[in-house]
Design a protein around this motif. Structure first.
Motif, mmCIF file in Angstrom:
data_model
loop_
_atom_site.group_PDB
_atom_site.id
_atom_site.type_symbol
_atom_site.label_atom_id
_atom_site.label_comp_id
_atom_site.label_asym_id
_atom_site.label_seq_id
_atom_site.Cartn_x
_atom_site.Cartn_y
_atom_site.Cartn_z
ATOM 1 N N UNK A 283 14.260 12.513 15.393
ATOM 2 C CA UNK A 283 12.879 12.834 15.760
ATOM 3 C C UNK A 283 11.989 11.685 15.313
ATOM 4 N N UNK A 284 11.842 10.688 16.171
ATOM 5 C CA UNK A 284 11.048 9.503 15.834
ATOM 6 C C UNK A 284 9.574 9.860 15.625
ATOM 7 N N UNK A 285 9.033 10.693 16.496
ATOM 8 C CA UNK A 285 7.625 11.080 16.369
ATOM 9 C C UNK A 285 7.404 11.814 15.049
ATOM 10 N N UNK A 286 8.350 12.658 14.678
ATOM 11 C CA UNK A 286 8.235 13.359 13.405
ATOM 12 C C UNK A 286 8.249 12.398 12.230
ATOM 13 N N UNK A 287 9.059 11.346 12.310
ATOM 14 C CA UNK A 287 9.088 10.335 11.247
ATOM 15 C C UNK A 287 7.758 9.601 11.163
ATOM 16 N N UNK A 288 7.189 9.247 12.313
ATOM 17 C CA UNK A 288 5.906 8.552 12.319
ATOM 18 C C UNK A 288 4.824 9.432 11.700
ATOM 19 N N UNK A 289 4.860 10.716 12.020
ATOM 20 C CA UNK A 289 3.889 11.641 11.436
ATOM 21 C C UNK A 289 4.065 11.730 9.925
ATOM 22 N N UNK A 290 5.317 11.822 9.483
ATOM 23 C CA UNK A 290 5.594 11.906 8.051
ATOM 24 C C UNK A 290 5.185 10.630 7.330
ATOM 25 N N UNK A 291 5.218 9.495 8.015
ATOM 26 C CA UNK A 291 4.868 8.220 7.394
ATOM 27 C C UNK A 291 3.403 8.141 6.987
ATOM 28 N N UNK A 292 2.598 9.105 7.397
ATOM 29 C CA UNK A 292 1.257 9.285 6.845
ATOM 30 C C UNK A 292 0.360 8.063 7.084
ATOM 31 N N UNK A 293 0.343 7.589 8.330
ATOM 32 C CA UNK A 293 -0.523 6.484 8.773
ATOM 33 C C UNK A 293 -0.101 5.113 8.257
ATOM 34 N N UNK A 294 1.048 5.020 7.556
ATOM 35 C CA UNK A 294 1.501 3.716 7.057
ATOM 36 C C UNK A 294 2.213 2.906 8.131
ATOM 37 N N UNK A 295 2.601 3.563 9.229
ATOM 38 C CA UNK A 295 3.234 2.879 10.354
ATOM 39 C C UNK A 295 2.239 2.823 11.513
ATOM 40 N N UNK A 296 2.183 1.682 12.177
ATOM 41 C CA UNK A 296 1.386 1.563 13.386
ATOM 42 C C UNK A 296 0.375 0.438 13.381
ATOM 43 N N UNK A 297 -0.366 0.267 12.288
ATOM 44 C CA UNK A 297 -1.383 -0.775 12.267
ATOM 45 C C UNK A 297 -0.779 -2.181 12.300
ATOM 46 N N UNK A 298 0.236 -2.496 11.462
ATOM 47 C CA UNK A 298 0.844 -3.834 11.587
ATOM 48 C C UNK A 298 1.447 -4.062 12.968
ATOM 49 N N UNK A 299 2.055 -3.024 13.533
ATOM 50 C CA UNK A 299 2.668 -3.152 14.851
ATOM 51 C C UNK A 299 1.606 -3.409 15.924
ATOM 52 N N UNK B 140 0.829 -1.205 0.000
ATOM 53 C CA UNK B 140 0.000 0.000 0.000
ATOM 54 C C UNK B 140 0.861 1.251 0.000
ATOM 55 N N UNK B 141 1.889 1.273 0.843
ATOM 56 C CA UNK B 141 2.777 2.436 0.914
ATOM 57 C C UNK B 141 3.504 2.648 -0.408
ATOM 58 N N UNK B 142 3.997 1.565 -1.000
ATOM 59 C CA UNK B 142 4.726 1.688 -2.263
ATOM 60 C C UNK B 142 3.834 2.193 -3.390
ATOM 61 N N UNK B 143 2.554 1.854 -3.333
ATOM 62 C CA UNK B 143 1.628 2.236 -4.400
ATOM 63 C C UNK B 143 1.091 3.652 -4.234
ATOM 64 N N UNK B 144 0.945 4.120 -2.978
ATOM 65 C CA UNK B 144 0.181 5.344 -2.759
ATOM 66 C C UNK B 144 0.958 6.489 -2.110
ATOM 67 N N UNK B 145 2.100 6.227 -1.502
ATOM 68 C CA UNK B 145 2.789 7.275 -0.749
ATOM 69 C C UNK B 145 3.998 7.827 -1.489
ATOM 70 N N UNK B 146 4.379 9.024 -1.095
ATOM 71 C CA UNK B 146 5.576 9.641 -1.636
ATOM 72 C C UNK B 146 6.815 8.938 -1.083
ATOM 73 N N UNK B 147 7.925 9.087 -1.797
ATOM 74 C CA UNK B 147 9.149 8.394 -1.406
ATOM 75 C C UNK B 147 9.577 8.774 0.003
ATOM 76 N N UNK B 148 9.508 10.059 0.342
ATOM 77 C CA UNK B 148 9.959 10.465 1.677
ATOM 78 C C UNK B 148 9.048 9.904 2.773
ATOM 79 N N UNK B 149 7.772 9.685 2.477
ATOM 80 C CA UNK B 149 6.857 9.080 3.443
ATOM 81 C C UNK B 149 7.181 7.605 3.637
#
Length: 224
Positions: free
Chosen positions: A195-211, A126-135
């Motif tokens: 800034x881990x929290x900043x990275x999670x925010x930038x990840x645009x909801x792609x991090x967290x659900x599998x975890x 999903x991330x590879x298909x829909x998100x920007x590279x930096x996300x």
């Protein structure tokens, strides 16, 4: 894992240190051994042809190789190798398969991990298909941060290019963008998370659900 199931495996487990690029599984070849990670990072990498590949599953201290054996197969669909020096407990495929047959509770427990790995892979797609590279890069850096003690990630641009399925110049540009935002510091062969929290925010909801699913299925991840 229950003490009884662990006791089935323990006589066959051998601890070892595996350096970068150690091959654990080869696509379309019989699985010879199973590796339970204690430290470091392993990558399951899908490949269309030489130089056209991408990581589909990342494995750290929470995981293992040999999912095909758990599912009743005997061959790996993808290559799997070490991406950050790892300490592992390994055992040959034959006694592992026998333990699965001898203990239905062991197979059921490990099937939860296989299910989690499938969820992780689906979010990668999903991330590879829909998100920007930096996300996408932000997501993977947090995932690696989960699996490495401390904030210094021994990650090369080559590793990141395979992980994200892009060319190295794209990786360099994305790292520069994250560094410019103060989220990381990028050195040769190393990325430092600032800034881990900043990275999670930038990840645009792609991090967290599998975890979260890992915690639900297996339990909270401890530190490495």
């Amino acid at each position: 894992m229950s003490p009884a199931d662990l006791q089935l495996l323990r006589p066959h487990l051998h601890s070892s240190f595996l350096p970068l690029r150690t091959q654990l599984e080869t696509a379309n070849a019989a699985i010879e051994a199973v590796y339970f990670f204690e430290t470091g990072i392993g990558s399951m990498v899908a490949k269309l042809r030489p130089e056209v590949d991408a990581e589909v599953i990342v494995i750290g201290f929470e995981g293992m190789t040999g999912s095909a054996l758990i599912m009743g197969g005997d061959r790996s669909p993808h290559d799997c190798y070490i991406q950050a020096n790892a300490e592992v407990a390994s055992m040959d495929a034959e006694p592992f398969t026998k333990a699965l047959s001898d203990s239905p509770t062991l197979r059921l427990f490990l099937l939860r991990y296989v299910h989690y790995a499938w969820i992780q892979a689906s979010y990668t797609a999903l991330a590879n298909a829909r998100l920007k590279l930096e996300e996408r890069l932000a997501r993977w850096l947090v995932m690696c941060n989960d699996r490495i003690e401390g904030d210094r990630l021994p990650i090369t641009h080559e590793f990141l290019s395979v992980m994200l399925g892009v060319r190295r110049p794209g990786v360099t540009l994305a790292l520069q963008m994250l560094e410019g935002r103060g989220l990381i510091r990028s050195n040769r062969g190393e990325v430092i998370v600032r800034d881990r929290i900043g990275l999670i925010t930038l990840a645009n909801s792609s991090y967290g659900q599998p975890e979260a699913e890992y915690a639900r299925l297996i339990g909270e991840q401890a530190s490495p």
